[in-house]
Enzyme design. Structure first.
Site, PDB file in Angstrom:
ATOM      1  N   THR D  47      -4.679   2.233  15.163  1.00 45.86           N
ATOM      2  CA  THR D  47      -5.935   2.494  15.862  1.00 45.86           C
ATOM      3  C   THR D  47      -5.706   3.378  17.079  1.00 45.86           C
ATOM      4  O   THR D  47      -6.535   4.207  17.424  1.00 45.86           O
ATOM      5  CB  THR D  47      -6.544   1.155  16.323  1.00 45.86           C
ATOM      6  N   TYR D 135       5.698  -4.601  10.552  1.00 47.37           N
ATOM      7  CA  TYR D 135       4.332  -4.188  10.213  1.00 47.37           C
ATOM      8  C   TYR D 135       4.369  -3.458   8.864  1.00 47.37           C
ATOM      9  O   TYR D 135       5.040  -2.441   8.725  1.00 47.37           O
ATOM     10  CB  TYR D 135       3.807  -3.284  11.328  1.00 47.37           C
ATOM     11  N   LYS D 164       3.130  -8.504  10.305  1.00 44.29           N
ATOM     12  CA  LYS D 164       1.724  -8.122  10.124  1.00 44.29           C
ATOM     13  C   LYS D 164       1.594  -7.500   8.746  1.00 44.29           C
ATOM     14  O   LYS D 164       2.228  -6.490   8.452  1.00 44.29           O
ATOM     15  CB  LYS D 164       1.313  -7.103  11.191  1.00 44.29           C
TER      16      LYS D 164
END
Lengths: 291, 291, 291, 291
Positions: D47, D135, D164
């Site tokens: 993001t 991740y 994640k």
């Protein structure tokens, strides 16, 4: 018909030489599911080797299942046919023998357009007044019905009142929920997705697991209903290795093998399907011993 | 049996009410293919809606096809069955009526292991002595046979002498060529891959295109054989829009529509398949007008 | 600029400690490609580990490559950048040092829309007047440009005059040919598709294979041009095992390993990439020994 | 470090001309997330357009984020680098400025083997003693780490203490749970899977949604914790249209557009990414108005 809970799939037992369904064992198999608290019986589904039976055999199994259940719980007869004509023949028979509903999955050789699929369900429901559960399982049928199409059929064909979603994609269930404003009851047909589907609002779980896992699937349903997520999670993760095993090995093969290991010999699946091999039997034994 | 060139696939014409195969039109359809220089006829393939016929209908079409061709060129009968038993029934019938070979594709509801597929072919060839063309087309059959499995069956089952590869993946052909040291003849079953498959060593092209394109497919084969790549390329790119259209629209539907547009009405495909719609007919008209 | 034949990709040699490009070995590597009849040199492509170099290193390699080739054949500099700004910086540098063309591949972290991709090429060509080869390779870049988009950019951005297609899907080449009426020259970037791409009309083959296979790739190109399909096929199937190996193992790793096996030590690829392991070296040795 | 709840992802605001991060607005953006009850802040994630920043810009954003949060909750700095060397540079910097953890995602141009990925994490953790959240997000990074590899790294590299998972495949979470005997905390990185991931045992939800949805994500977490599935379901289905929108449109673009619609102008994403178009703005306006 407000169906919730566990819709259980019996296997189709065969006689020792494989030449015909063994109706007595079929009855036993169904009684077993009833004892484990299942809320509906769905003979002649994927688990029931529907696609491998002659029409006459299919009729025998359907009729006997309805007789055995004898209205104790609803019976939903599975129909998976390539041609519209034969699907109608089976739907008519299901109605005649007193089934409570039919679960219909279109099967493809040539890919079907959305209009052709709509027409398929429309032609069947024009001939038979039973409630219809739309069954989406592209991995076996070769037909993938989008949530958009399913909800469109729900809106356009009054007899369509339920959908069994077996892609294993939880987003499909979200989409059905949203597109139908929560009005179309959906049922989970992907065993390893059971916990999440129920949490996401599935009305039930269509599964062959109770054949081997007894009342655990029903308990999972109850735990989620009660909001006891910790118990539900523990229960689900306990079942999961076996659920994954029976799905990846193919349900008729592995469920039949598991029943035999538990002392209930229901014969082999139809050729070209073969019985579980040594390695599968070893894994299955290990998995079953954990219960 | 050293088959090269164009193996042509007739549609199965139906009577106006769709209730049965129209054998007279079938004969006409086959004669058309013969006139266009095809090197073998393969009735009851995917194009022939084999999967949508009753066994009795299938027998009629098989028998009449063999009679019409009358040994002018080889006839290869298509067999696509879910159960081993019914595949054997059809193979026996093909042998009885004097077919030259059978093209066999296993069909899945439950996924088949490599051993189950091997067993399927073995069971059929144990009963019937005809040469077998293994047919791989996962998009329609739900079964994907790897080059490794195909070559293993070629080595292990003497009657398997040809393979039709329809995945559209040229690397599969490379692999079959390499694994079999160039000994297993492969045939292209993906129309939009025709040019490249022939350049890569395909013995022939299995196609329904001659129904609509006359002798152009055969000319493409000859041009590649002659090393005239410029002519082959021009010919192929000329055919390609139509080839793509009939593949993406489904062969029975589009070939039947194209024949009707050319003045030869062979009826509709079997339901749930529908006839080509207005838009498809418009596109098809435009494409056919370019020839 | 009418480019045909073999566009060859040098690796980027590193010094023994891996800290910087070894420009002297780069020159040797380029001379080797020139000796093998390559028609253009494309430094800083995927093979050249462009993405793993600092901007300063990239500039060194670009400049030295142009100097070494010294206008004997065209030099096409590879640009693969995430941001438009840095792509422009590199394009400007390529123009300043006298490169003949740039090969540009957009790289994604966040997926790009077609408009964003169009804007990316437009922004670059607004700043630099070099001819541009659009490079499509979703497996490395994460961006997949459809034939429709590529031909739209060809029509809308005059500097775009070539496309390297590396998806390995021959239908993409068919589509580019059709959509551009044969006007947009396309080059094959998928090694195991070389034979078929050339037969389908590719203007050339973009490849690192000449590093290990010498003049065989160029001979394949010539054989197809001459319509000698039998020789082309033999040549291609001879190269294919090595082509498959270097593609599946990753070009920098395998080509560097192969050069070392042939006595030319060009260092390791940049970390996290590692050198070829024992098993890969054994396979590569076996494959190289066949030539 | 026992992290649970909402790990929130700030965008990286840019100045009006797009030339540099706007640190003042970054601070405002972080305060907003803190006010909404988020349990950790993860700057420089997907993001945060981490991949589109220069190293100097990345350092500015990292440092300022740590200063603004000022130990009120943990700060997890995102690192997504192609080369091991640059990943280490960033990890060192994160440690120097007092970050609480790093979230590391390997990025590929050339595919990485499991050994290469293991080596990448090992090299980073050898240099820096911060806890590491692995991740996995193949859609953006091009690297897909299997549950098997992730759990192997958890067992082999002590600093790896969290993962994640952003594939959106709930079965990956099941697998991580099973393979690690429930010992490796996993966090959901797929917004439209939030309800199910939390029900399946995710320790938290890594999300940019609080930027636009305020405290609703945190409330969902709390509702699941409390076993109030009906409230959780209602909340989730209310958020879902917006969650789907920001995911399919790309987080930086849509979250920045949403913040601007809410009166907080944080600039555009970096080119080639563009601002949301008219149609996206209209949809977003409609979606936001429902809250």
């Amino acid at each position: 018909m407000k169906l919730t809970g566990i819709i259980a799939y019996p296997i189709t037992p065969f006689t020792a030489d494989g030449s015909q369904p063994d109706l007595q064992k079929l009855a036993q198999s169904i009684e077993l599911l009833l004892q484990n608290g299942c809320d509906a019986i769905a003979p002649l589904g994927s688990t029931g080797e529907s696609a491998y039976l002659s029409f006459a055999e299919w009729q025998q199994v359907a009729q006997h299942s309805v007789q055995v259940v004898a209205k104790r719980i609803p019976v939903i007869i599975g129909i998976s046919e390539l041609t519209t004509e034969q699907a109608i023949n089976k739907a008519r028979f299901a109605a005649e023998i007193g089934a409570d509903a039919i679960m219909v999955i279109p099967v493809s050789y040539w890919k079907l357009t959305d209009d052709e699929i709509f027409g398929y369900y429309q032609a069947i429901t024009a001939e038979v007044s039973l409630p219809v559960m739309v069954y989406n399982n592209p991995a076996t049928s070769g037909v993938d019905m989008s949530p958009e199409l399913i909800v469109k059929m729900f809106r356009g064909i009054p007899q369509i009142t339920m959908v069994k979603e077996s892609t294993g994609d939880i987003q499909r269930m979200h989409k059905i929920y949203q597109l139908s404003s929560g009005e179309l009851p959906f049922y989970n047909g992907s065993n390893p997705l059971a916990l999440e589907a129920l949490c996401a609002g599935a009305s039930g779980w269509c599964t062959a697991a109770p054949n081997l896992l007894g009342s655990l699937p029903k308990e999972l349903f109850n735990q989620v209903q009660a909001g006891d997520l910790q118990a539900a999670k523990d229960n689900f993760y306990r079942q999961l290795p076996l659920l994954n095993f029976i799905v990846s090995g193919g349900l008729p093969k592995t469920v039949k093998a598991g029943l035999a290991l538990k002392g209930f010999d229901v014969g082999q699946p139809r050729k070209p399907l073969t019985a579980a091999n040594e390695q599968q039997l070893a894994t299955l034994t290990r998995l079953l011993n954990q219960f």
